[in-house]
Enzyme design. Sequence first.
Site, PDB file in Angstrom:
ATOM      1  N   GLU A  72      -6.130  -0.948  15.736  1.00  0.00           N
ATOM      2  CA  GLU A  72      -6.753  -1.919  14.838  1.00  0.00           C
ATOM      3  C   GLU A  72      -5.772  -3.007  14.413  1.00  0.00           C
ATOM      4  O   GLU A  72      -4.626  -2.731  14.039  1.00  0.00           O
ATOM      5  CB  GLU A  72      -7.273  -1.207  13.586  1.00  0.00           C
ATOM      6  CG  GLU A  72      -7.914  -2.148  12.579  1.00  0.00           C
ATOM      7  CD  GLU A  72      -7.922  -1.601  11.166  1.00  0.00           C
ATOM      8  OE1 GLU A  72      -7.983  -2.407  10.235  1.00  0.00           O
ATOM      9  OE2 GLU A  72      -7.838  -0.360  10.999  1.00  0.00           O
ATOM     10  N   ARG A 122       2.389   1.223  10.197  1.00  0.00           N
ATOM     11  CA  ARG A 122       1.860   1.640   8.903  1.00  0.00           C
ATOM     12  C   ARG A 122       2.973   1.525   7.871  1.00  0.00           C
ATOM     13  O   ARG A 122       3.783   2.432   7.707  1.00  0.00           O
ATOM     14  CB  ARG A 122       1.322   3.071   8.996  1.00  0.00           C
ATOM     15  CG  ARG A 122       0.396   3.467   7.854  1.00  0.00           C
ATOM     16  CD  ARG A 122      -0.196   4.840   8.090  1.00  0.00           C
ATOM     17  NE  ARG A 122      -1.036   4.866   9.260  1.00  0.00           N
ATOM     18  CZ  ARG A 122      -2.312   4.508   9.300  1.00  0.00           C
ATOM     19  NH1 ARG A 122      -2.890   4.076   8.204  1.00  0.00           N
ATOM     20  NH2 ARG A 122      -3.011   4.569  10.420  1.00  0.00           N
ATOM     21  N   SER A 138     -10.097  -6.029  10.495  1.00  0.00           N
ATOM     22  CA  SER A 138     -11.325  -5.360  10.069  1.00  0.00           C
ATOM     23  C   SER A 138     -12.132  -6.373   9.282  1.00  0.00           C
ATOM     24  O   SER A 138     -11.654  -6.901   8.270  1.00  0.00           O
ATOM     25  CB  SER A 138     -10.985  -4.134   9.213  1.00  0.00           C
ATOM     26  OG  SER A 138     -12.124  -3.356   8.967  1.00  0.00           O
ATOM     27  N   ARG A 165       1.127  -6.434  12.703  1.00  0.00           N
ATOM     28  CA  ARG A 165       0.545  -5.826  13.900  1.00  0.00           C
ATOM     29  C   ARG A 165       0.422  -6.839  15.031  1.00  0.00           C
ATOM     30  O   ARG A 165       0.495  -6.479  16.207  1.00  0.00           O
ATOM     31  CB  ARG A 165      -0.802  -5.190  13.558  1.00  0.00           C
ATOM     32  CG  ARG A 165      -0.635  -3.987  12.637  1.00  0.00           C
ATOM     33  CD  ARG A 165      -1.861  -3.088  12.595  1.00  0.00           C
ATOM     34  NE  ARG A 165      -1.557  -1.875  11.821  1.00  0.00           N
ATOM     35  CZ  ARG A 165      -2.323  -0.801  11.795  1.00  0.00           C
ATOM     36  NH1 ARG A 165      -3.451  -0.770  12.498  1.00  0.00           N
ATOM     37  NH2 ARG A 165      -1.983   0.259  11.073  1.00  0.00           N
ATOM     38  N   ARG A 200       0.844  -1.192   0.000  1.00  0.00           N
ATOM     39  CA  ARG A 200       0.000   0.000   0.000  1.00  0.00           C
ATOM     40  C   ARG A 200       0.876   1.238   0.000  1.00  0.00           C
ATOM     41  O   ARG A 200       1.855   1.317   0.740  1.00  0.00           O
ATOM     42  CB  ARG A 200      -0.927   0.009   1.226  1.00  0.00           C
ATOM     43  CG  ARG A 200      -1.902  -1.164   1.237  1.00  0.00           C
ATOM     44  CD  ARG A 200      -2.848  -1.113   2.398  1.00  0.00           C
ATOM     45  NE  ARG A 200      -3.663  -2.321   2.446  1.00  0.00           N
ATOM     46  CZ  ARG A 200      -4.543  -2.605   3.398  1.00  0.00           C
ATOM     47  NH1 ARG A 200      -4.746  -1.748   4.383  1.00  0.00           N
ATOM     48  NH2 ARG A 200      -5.235  -3.731   3.364  1.00  0.00           N
TER      49      ARG A 200
END
Length: 440
Positions: free
Chosen positions: A363, A291, A366, A405, A276
């Site tokens: 988070e 991130r 999801s 994560r 990403r």
Amino acid sequence: MLDIRWIRENPEALADALVKRSWSETDAEAMVAELIADDEARRAHVSELQARQERRNAASKEIGKAMAARDAALAERLKAEVSEIKSFIQNGEARERELDKALEDALAVLPNVPLEDVPFGKDESDNVEVRRFGEELIAKRQPRMGNKPKEHFEIGEQLGMMDFERAAKLSGSRFTVLSGQLARLERALGQFMLDTHTGEHGYTEVQPPLLVRDEALYGTGQLPKFEEDLFFTPHGESRLGLIPTAEVPLTNLVREEILPHEKLPLRMTALTPCFRSEAGSAGRDTRGMLRQHQFYKVELVSITDQESSLAEHERMTECAETILKKLELPFRTVVLCTGDMGFGARKTYDIEVWLPGQNAYREISSCSVCGDFQARRMNTRYKDKDGKGNQFVHTLNGSGTAVGRALIAVMENYQNADGSVTIPEALRPYMGGLEKIERQ
């Protein structure tokens, strides 16, 4: 993609949904009015084309009758009429394609309609917590962490197994080099997640391509709206996109297919790197691994019939939660509000893991139910139980979980005051029996 027939019949409902999605009332009403106008223009043009085609066919028959009756003048007039109609149809078919594309392009950037039970809100502050796990573990572990728990990048650098400077030399910012037992721990986490989802939760493991065509990215909603978030590589005269999540290839495995009802639900999982660009995230989580441009994730994808998708959503979320329970990582599950929900979702649960170093929940998974939104873009259907008709499938996707994560969460929750990291019992078989990671 939304159904234009539904929009035609429910314009106010769409406008309300867009407002819930943080559109202004003016923009929402203008968009709906434009869609309705485009649809009416397209339908009127199609009706005119059909009428002209019918007249052409009728006139062609009349030519034969006129010639049989030796009425040359009438035959010539009819021939001229047919010639004019043919020219109109040729131009009209091109115009029909233009109108179809304009309507499709407008529909392609519209977000999905939230379910009725999704809380209304503008941003993450309006998300609603539904449950927590492991609060007692937070208090229990505090004494062995020292006065101030460290963040994962402090732990990793002190262990000498997490290197951001060398990663920057290789690739720039938002990359990490892991080595030694931390590298093995990340691999162990991914393998543990896959084994749990395939062995206990009934998902089929898939190893998909990491490069996909634009059509696949369009099918799951990354294109055209989120093109700037993607990485692309040239491929002949075209291009291929690096997957931002395995949701893209897994969901598109059923693209343009009609599935037997008895084969549903399909449940698939994959452990892949994800890529990403993190466009728009400047200044957010710049330190550490939270991130990244490249990270590993175990993805869960379900393809269901229309009646089963909501129950499957609850099941998928529980499967993701199970991973954290087995690792004894404290977490909370929240339902996202309308303003914080993803583009293609009708309802989303976020699972947020506790990070002692940040003193916050962040988070890690999801899980979303998309209804037939992606299926319409992919043209994927299933046979009715009676086999007489076809319906669009419902699609769901979720993280089961984000591996990087999870590594962060393990490091911070299992850190010791001396800088070492205790390995969760569930992971020790994957670590050759190792119980603790220490600086070598």
